[in-house]
Design a protein around this motif. Structure first.
Motif, PDB file in Angstrom:
ATOM      1  N   PRO A 128       0.851  -1.196   0.000  1.00 17.93           N
ATOM      2  CA  PRO A 128       0.000   0.000   0.000  1.00 17.93           C
ATOM      3  C   PRO A 128       0.885   1.244   0.000  1.00 17.93           C
ATOM      4  N   TYR A 135       1.345   5.545  -0.025  1.00 15.71           N
ATOM      5  CA  TYR A 135       0.820   6.902   0.126  1.00 15.71           C
ATOM      6  C   TYR A 135       1.944   7.853   0.538  1.00 15.71           C
ATOM      7  N   ASP A 151      -2.569   4.843  -3.035  1.00 14.87           N
ATOM      8  CA  ASP A 151      -3.764   5.349  -2.363  1.00 14.87           C
ATOM      9  C   ASP A 151      -3.892   6.863  -2.520  1.00 14.87           C
ATOM     10  N   HIS A 199      -6.004   4.291  -6.523  1.00 19.49           N
ATOM     11  CA  HIS A 199      -7.233   4.795  -5.921  1.00 19.49           C
ATOM     12  C   HIS A 199      -7.421   6.255  -6.338  1.00 19.49           C
ATOM     13  N   ARG A 230      -8.197   8.971  -1.473  1.00 21.45           N
ATOM     14  CA  ARG A 230      -7.516   8.225  -0.417  1.00 21.45           C
ATOM     15  C   ARG A 230      -8.515   7.424   0.414  1.00 21.45           C
ATOM     16  N   LYS A 231      -8.217   6.149   0.612  1.00 21.04           N
ATOM     17  CA  LYS A 231      -9.101   5.265   1.354  1.00 21.04           C
ATOM     18  C   LYS A 231      -8.464   4.729   2.629  1.00 21.04           C
ATOM     19  N   ALA A 234      -6.553  -0.064   1.298  1.00 21.05           N
ATOM     20  CA  ALA A 234      -5.559  -0.316   0.244  1.00 21.05           C
ATOM     21  C   ALA A 234      -5.116  -1.780   0.265  1.00 21.05           C
TER      22      ALA A 234
END
Length: 312
Positions: free
Chosen positions: A10, A12, A40, A65, A68-69, A74
């Motif tokens: 994941p 970010y 993400d 994505h 952002r989740k 993610a």
């Protein structure tokens, strides 16, 4: 032919570290990998780096994505895209030894296991740097779960483990929550028959503390207690419930002591958490050992003195 391993990463806002992380994954001695990058909605150059590596390596699957989740979702996205018989996780600002997945895979196969676990290094902040030493051993479900709940040589980290993919059937990460590894690990262990650990230090976990504030630490503490509460609730009707409550009690004592030492004003969270700790102490009193009883009694009677002179 070697079994396919899906590696879920994941991503970010980690552009400064991402290439080092990806280099350590794409150059693994175990070649039959599906490398799933879940971007993400990063706001830095992570998308550029991901696309560059995707073009170079056909094993890479890139998922973006639009909004952002969070890391839990993610990872769920990665699970949905995974095709491997085994699943591993790497955080995008960490790096791994080039033979981590070969050794974890061989350990599972040689022991007919469901989960393999390796040693690790935590680095980046001298205060918190440590060697995560793991004893090489073969556990049944009950033995491993006991160590996991007591946080004894079996921490709830995702990233130093390799899992049979079937363990994640009907077992996803709690979306929107932090400490998602703590929330899910006992569920995965309860579905496993054999867990095997090796003493090789193969994962390097980076601590980035530059932007952490007292408010961030406070929010993290709230979410940690929430995750521990959830684990206790999951285990309420099992033989592991009391041990899970005792572990939560010790974490609450640590959190409150750290708040005192950080000179943050004792707010509503502090008072509620102190009350919660005292309630758990009463609930678990007859199961505590002498050392635990003494430490808790001293802390609840003299919290400031305990934090300053006895807490470690």
């Amino acid at each position: 032919m070697e079994d396919l391993i899906s590696i879920i990463i994941p991503i970010y806002n980690v552009a400064d570290f991402l290439e080092d992380s990806l280099e350590s994954v794409v150059n693994q001695t175990y070649n039959n990998l599906q490398i799933i990058l879940v971007n993400d909605a990063s706001k830095d150059d992570c998308d550029i780096i991901c696309e560059k590596y995707q073009k170079k390596d056909k094993r890479i699957c890139l998922i973006n994505h639009e909004t952002r989740k969070g890391v839990a979702e993610a990872r769920n996205t990665g699970l949905s895209a995974s095709k491997g018989k085994y699943i591993g996780f790497v955080d995008p600002d960490d790096f791994v030894e080039l033979d981590i997945f070969e050794k974890l895979y061989n350990t599972i196969k040689e022991n007919s296991a469901d989960i393999s676990v390796c040693g690790y290094q935590i680095f980046g902040n001298k205060k918190d740097d440590k060697e995560g030493r793991i004893t090489a051993k073969r556990f049944n479900c009950q033995e491993a779960l006991d160590m996991l709940i007591k946080d004894s040589e079996m921490p709830s980290y995702l990233w130093n483990k390799l899992f049979k993919a079937e363990l994640f059937k009907n077992c996803l990460f709690d979306s929107g929550c932090r400490y998602e590894d703590l929330r899910i690990m006992h569920r995965l262990f309860m579905k496993a028959n054999v867990i095997v650990s090796i003493d090789n230090r193969l994962y390097h976990y980076r601590i980035r503390n530059g932007s952490i504030t007292n408010l961030t630490k406070l929010n993290n503490s709230k979410e940690l207690i929430d995750a521990l509460d959830q684990r206790c609730e999951d285990l309420r009707d099992t033989n592991y419930y009391i041990d899970s409550r005792i572990t939560e009690l010790m974490q609450i004592r640590r959190i409150l002591a750290e708040i005192i030492l950080s000179h943050v004003d004792k707010n509503e969270f502090f008072n509620k958490t102190m009350l919660k700790g005292k309630e758990i102490y009463k609930e678990c009193y007859r199961y505590l050992n002498i050392n635990q009883k003494v430490k808790c009694q001293l802390f609840f009677l003299f919290p400031t003195l305990y934090a300053k002179y006895l807490f470690h």
